[in-house]
Design an enzyme around this catalytic site. Structure first.
Site, PDB file in Angstrom:
ATOM      1  N   CYS A  57      26.024  25.367  71.479  1.00 49.98           N
ATOM      2  CA  CYS A  57      25.856  24.643  69.983  1.00 49.98           C
ATOM      3  C   CYS A  57      24.966  24.152  68.939  1.00 49.98           C
ATOM      4  O   CYS A  57      24.501  23.624  68.054  1.00 49.98           O
ATOM      5  CB  CYS A  57      26.279  23.078  71.062  1.00 49.98           C
ATOM      6  SG  CYS A  57      24.951  22.127  71.359  1.00 49.98           S
TER       7      CYS A  57
ATOM      8  N   CYS B 175      26.635  16.314  75.980  1.00 49.45           N
ATOM      9  CA  CYS B 175      24.704  16.577  74.903  1.00 49.45           C
ATOM     10  C   CYS B 175      24.226  15.054  75.483  1.00 49.45           C
ATOM     11  O   CYS B 175      22.913  14.940  75.480  1.00 49.45           O
ATOM     12  CB  CYS B 175      25.693  14.773  73.501  1.00 49.45           C
ATOM     13  SG  CYS B 175      26.522  16.184  72.617  1.00 49.45           S
TER      14      CYS B 175
END
Length: 162
Positions: free
Chosen positions: A41, A110
């Site tokens: 990402c 994350c």
């Protein structure tokens, strides 16, 4: 709860940490640093910390990423501040998600980024302290120079394998 343009639902606590991140920046006199990136990402997290008597006395982060990456990095610093290094190593991505009252499933990776950067920073601190104790380095600058030389050597070894 709030939704972004991708229909991701963020808790109020996530939004607060995103809009008002805690402990952002770099600890000026850090003795541990962790840098982690996620190639899938493009997010990257750097955590610096200063450990005194095996307790995290100061911790800060810099992050390149989405709202989830910013919020989780902020949360990790709050969870780790004041803990001893062994306790801080026990922080998991699930702890971060719980602390933030949840994260959208697509954003849970994350939290792992910040946790891994914290772990790397603690291991870096331990290695620095061990090398200092053994007389192999005198200060952080010397340690960082040696670490960079090793990194460059490894990169040079693999330069032909692209």
């Amino acid at each position: 709860m709030a939704e972004d343009s991708y229909n991701l639902v963020y808790s109020e606590k996530v939004l607060d940490h995103f809009q008002n991140p805690r402990n952002a920046g770099v600890v000026p006199d850090y003795n541990g640093i962790g840098k982690i990136g996620d190639p899938s990402c493009g997010d990257m997290c750097i955590i610096t910390l200063r450990v005194e008597k095996e307790r995290i006395a100061d911790i800060k982060f810099k992050v390149y990423g989405c709202a989830g990456a910013i919020a989780t990095s902020s949360a990790v610093t709050e969870l780790a501040l004041g803990k001893n290094t062994d306790e801080a190593l026990q922080i998991t991505d699930d702890d971060v998600v719980t602390y933030l009252d949840g994260l959208p499933e697509r954003k849970k990776h994350c939290s792992l980024l910040a946790v891994q950067a914290l772990q790397q920073a603690i291991y870096d601190y331990w290695l620095f302290e061990q090398l200092k104790k053994e007389g192999q380095v005198k200060n952080r600058q010397e340690y960082d120079e040696i670490r960079e030389e090793i990194r460059q050597g490894i990169l040079a070894q693999y330069a032909g394998y692209e």
